[in-house]
Design a protein around this motif. Structure first.
Motif, PDB file in Angstrom:
ATOM      1  N   ARG A 195     -28.145 -10.369   1.879  1.00 50.34           N
ATOM      2  CA  ARG A 195     -27.555 -10.828   3.367  1.00 50.34           C
ATOM      3  C   ARG A 195     -28.665 -11.814   3.824  1.00 50.34           C
ATOM      4  O   ARG A 195     -30.023 -11.631   3.774  1.00 50.34           O
ATOM      5  CB  ARG A 195     -27.545  -9.423   4.272  1.00 50.34           C
ATOM      6  CG  ARG A 195     -26.638  -8.465   3.950  1.00 50.34           C
ATOM      7  CD  ARG A 195     -26.592  -7.288   4.975  1.00 50.34           C
ATOM      8  NE  ARG A 195     -27.632  -7.019   5.470  1.00 50.34           N
ATOM      9  CZ  ARG A 195     -27.421  -6.067   6.694  1.00 50.34           C
ATOM     10  NH1 ARG A 195     -26.334  -6.033   7.234  1.00 50.34           N
ATOM     11  NH2 ARG A 195     -28.450  -5.617   7.258  1.00 50.34           N
ATOM     12  N   LYS A 199     -27.299 -11.864  13.872  1.00 50.87           N
ATOM     13  CA  LYS A 199     -27.192 -10.974  12.904  1.00 50.87           C
ATOM     14  C   LYS A 199     -27.053 -11.092  11.513  1.00 50.87           C
ATOM     15  O   LYS A 199     -26.676 -12.521  11.259  1.00 50.87           O
ATOM     16  CB  LYS A 199     -25.863  -9.707  13.348  1.00 50.87           C
ATOM     17  CG  LYS A 199     -24.718 -10.597  13.388  1.00 50.87           C
ATOM     18  CD  LYS A 199     -23.318  -9.472  13.943  1.00 50.87           C
ATOM     19  CE  LYS A 199     -22.358 -10.364  14.158  1.00 50.87           C
ATOM     20  NZ  LYS A 199     -21.138  -9.350  14.860  1.00 50.87           N
ATOM     21  N   GLU A 258     -19.277 -12.361   6.261  1.00 50.33           N
ATOM     22  CA  GLU A 258     -18.696 -11.232   6.771  1.00 50.33           C
ATOM     23  C   GLU A 258     -19.984 -10.568   7.034  1.00 50.33           C
ATOM     24  O   GLU A 258     -21.252 -10.391   6.645  1.00 50.33           O
ATOM     25  CB  GLU A 258     -17.999 -10.367   5.802  1.00 50.33           C
ATOM     26  CG  GLU A 258     -17.372  -9.206   6.160  1.00 50.33           C
ATOM     27  CD  GLU A 258     -16.536  -8.546   5.515  1.00 50.33           C
ATOM     28  OE1 GLU A 258     -15.940  -7.212   5.645  1.00 50.33           O
ATOM     29  OE2 GLU A 258     -16.710  -8.704   4.377  1.00 50.33           O
ATOM     30  N   PHE A 259     -19.698  -9.951   8.374  1.00 47.67           N
ATOM     31  CA  PHE A 259     -21.062  -9.024   9.181  1.00 47.67           C
ATOM     32  C   PHE A 259     -20.773  -7.696   8.949  1.00 47.67           C
ATOM     33  O   PHE A 259     -19.493  -7.201   8.717  1.00 47.67           O
ATOM     34  CB  PHE A 259     -21.116  -9.566  10.617  1.00 47.67           C
ATOM     35  CG  PHE A 259     -21.378 -11.053  10.788  1.00 47.67           C
ATOM     36  CD1 PHE A 259     -22.771 -11.402  10.522  1.00 47.67           C
ATOM     37  CD2 PHE A 259     -20.327 -11.931  11.115  1.00 47.67           C
ATOM     38  CE1 PHE A 259     -22.941 -12.799  10.749  1.00 47.67           C
ATOM     39  CE2 PHE A 259     -20.624 -13.176  11.283  1.00 47.67           C
ATOM     40  CZ  PHE A 259     -21.986 -13.861  10.950  1.00 47.67           C
ATOM     41  N   SER A 260     -21.690  -6.754   9.334  1.00 45.82           N
ATOM     42  CA  SER A 260     -21.145  -5.198   9.111  1.00 45.82           C
ATOM     43  C   SER A 260     -20.514  -4.696  10.088  1.00 45.82           C
ATOM     44  O   SER A 260     -19.842  -3.683   9.568  1.00 45.82           O
ATOM     45  CB  SER A 260     -22.743  -4.667   9.311  1.00 45.82           C
ATOM     46  OG  SER A 260     -23.266  -4.991  10.685  1.00 45.82           O
ATOM     47  N   ASP A 261     -20.020  -5.341  11.131  1.00 44.52           N
ATOM     48  CA  ASP A 261     -18.924  -4.752  11.965  1.00 44.52           C
ATOM     49  C   ASP A 261     -17.669  -5.420  11.542  1.00 44.52           C
ATOM     50  O   ASP A 261     -16.576  -5.159  12.340  1.00 44.52           O
ATOM     51  CB  ASP A 261     -19.537  -5.168  13.408  1.00 44.52           C
ATOM     52  CG  ASP A 261     -19.535  -6.961  13.262  1.00 44.52           C
ATOM     53  OD1 ASP A 261     -19.272  -7.573  12.458  1.00 44.52           O
ATOM     54  OD2 ASP A 261     -19.640  -7.336  14.607  1.00 44.52           O
ATOM     55  N   GLY A 262     -17.338  -6.069  10.540  1.00 43.06           N
ATOM     56  CA  GLY A 262     -16.280  -6.366   9.989  1.00 43.06           C
ATOM     57  C   GLY A 262     -15.761  -7.959  10.368  1.00 43.06           C
ATOM     58  O   GLY A 262     -14.784  -8.343   9.913  1.00 43.06           O
ATOM     59  N   SER A 263     -16.422  -8.497  11.333  1.00 42.24           N
ATOM     60  CA  SER A 263     -16.020  -9.727  11.904  1.00 42.24           C
ATOM     61  C   SER A 263     -16.610 -10.836  10.955  1.00 42.24           C
ATOM     62  O   SER A 263     -17.506 -10.613  10.112  1.00 42.24           O
ATOM     63  CB  SER A 263     -16.951 -10.372  13.077  1.00 42.24           C
ATOM     64  OG  SER A 263     -18.210 -10.079  13.062  1.00 42.24           O
ATOM     65  N   LYS A 264     -15.745 -12.014  10.799  1.00 44.45           N
ATOM     66  CA  LYS A 264     -16.022 -13.081   9.827  1.00 44.45           C
ATOM     67  C   LYS A 264     -16.259 -14.593  10.488  1.00 44.45           C
ATOM     68  O   LYS A 264     -15.528 -14.612  11.540  1.00 44.45           O
ATOM     69  CB  LYS A 264     -14.861 -13.272   8.877  1.00 44.45           C
ATOM     70  CG  LYS A 264     -14.656 -11.769   8.119  1.00 44.45           C
ATOM     71  CD  LYS A 264     -13.573 -11.785   7.041  1.00 44.45           C
ATOM     72  CE  LYS A 264     -13.486 -10.493   6.381  1.00 44.45           C
ATOM     73  NZ  LYS A 264     -12.099 -10.391   5.456  1.00 44.45           N
TER      74      LYS A 264
END
Length: 283
Positions: free
Chosen positions: A19, A27, A90-96
Motif C-alpha cells: 500500500r 490515506k 482502491e482504499f480500505s473504505d472501498g472508494s476508488k
C-alpha cells in the motif's frame, strides 16, 4: 518472543500489501486494476484558463493543434506524446480513484522494508542488522565497528601492553643529519620486535626497544613513544590480547588460531616424562 513474532508478521503483512500513501486522499491505497498495456497520451492546454489536461492521442488530429472538448478549446502539444498506464487505486473504505501507474509507484510505501534477520533477534534485547547465525559475517561486522570506534586499531604503545619478542608493530626510524644534530622521526614503518626489557630499572625513560624493520631489515633501537601496536581491546593492562580471549572459554574465543582451530595444541596435557628440571636456581 510471541509478541516479537506477531509484530513481525503484522509488519510483513503490511509490506506484502504494497500500500502507498495517496496525499490527495489522505490515506493508503492499493493497486486494484491496471490496463494490460500503456496507451499514448498528449498534453492539451486550455486557451482561456491555461489549465493542462491529458488526453488520448487518438483524440487529436495530427497537424491540427486546436481541439474542442466539452465546449472548451484546447491547444494540443504534440511534443508531449508519451506512454501512460492508467490504473485504479482502491482504499480500505472501498472508494476508488484513477491514477497513473508511474505516479502511484512514486508515492511512499506504508512499510519500506522488513528486516530479513528479524528471526535472529527473537528473545534478544538488541536487534542486529546482520545475520548473527553467520560466524564470519558477525566477526567482520564486529571488527569494522570496533576499528571505526577506536576500540581496535593502531594505538601508541604503553609499557603494560605485553610487547614481547616477535610482536608486529609500527615504528618510526630516527633520522639525523650528518653531524648528528636535529634528530627527526620518520614515517611509521612495519617492524618486528627483537628485544624489549620491561623492567624499569634496566630500561628507564625514555624506554627503548629493539625492532627489525621489515622493508629494509635494519635493526634499530627506537623509543616506546614512537611505536604503534594494534590493540585488540581498548583497556589494559594487555591491550594486545583480545577481550573475548581473556574472558570467555576456549570454545567461545573470537580469534581462532588457523594452525590450531580446535585448540588441541593449546589444551594438550603436559607430559612429565621428558620434562627436564633446571640444575641451578634461576634468578
Amino acid at each position: 518472543v510471541n509478541m516479537r513474532i506477531n509484530d513481525h508478521m503484522s509488519t510483513t503483512g503490511r509490506s506484502l500489501a504494497r500500500r502507498r500513501w495517496i496525499k490527495e486522499a489522505g490515506k493508503y491505497g492499493v493497486l486494484q486494476q491496471s490496463s494490460q498495456s500503456p496507451v499514448e497520451v498528449l498534453d492539451a492546454k486550455d486557451v482561456d484558463t491555461g489549465d493542462i489536461i491529458t488526453i488520448h492521442a487518438k483524440t487529436a488530429t495530427e497537424g491540427s493543434p486546436l481541439l474542442r472538448l466539452d465546449g472548451r478549446e484546447y491547444v494540443v502539444d504534440f511534443s508531449s506524446k508519451r506512454p501512460l498506464t492508467p490504473i485504479i487505486v482502491e482504499f480500505s473504505d472501498g472508494s476508488k480513484i484513477p491514477m497513473e501507474l508511474d505516479d502511484f509507484h512514486s508515492r511512499p510505501l506504508e512499510v519500506e522494508s522488513v528486516d530479513p534477520n528479524a528471526m535472529q533477534s527473537y528473545g534478544l534485547d538488541t536487534t542486529y542488522h546482520y545475520n548473527r547465525a553467520n560466524y564470519i559475517e558477525t566477526q567482520d561486522t564486529i571488527w569494522e565497528s570496533n576499528s571505526y570506534t577506536g576500540e581496535e586499531g593502531w594505538s601508541t604503545a604503553l609499557p603494560t601492553d605485553g610487547i614481547k619478542l616477535g610482536t608486529v608493530v609500527k615504528a618510526r626510524r630516527l633520522i639525523t643529519n650528518a653531524d648528528g644534530s636535529q634528530a627527526l622521526d620518520g614515517d611509521y614503518q612495519r617492524a618486528v620486535v627483537t628485544q624489549f626489557q620491561t623492567q624499569p630499572f634496566f630500561n628507564p625513560n625514555p624506554k627503548l626497544l629493539t625492532v627489525r624493520f621489515v622493508s629494509s631489515g635494519v635493526v634499530e633501537q627506537v623509543p616506546l613513544h614512537s611505536v604503534l601496536i594494534w590493540q585488540l581491546s581498548w583497556y589494559g593492562p594487555d591491550r594486545l590480547a583480545p577481550d573475548e580471549t581473556r574472558r570467555l572459554a576456549q570454545s567461545m574465543k573470537r580469534y581462532v588460531d588457523a594452525a590450531d582451530p580446535s585448540g588441541e595444541k593449546a589444551n594438550a596435557p603436559v607430559s612429565y616424562t621428558h620434562l627436564t628440571l633446571p640444575t641451578k636456581r634461576i634468578v
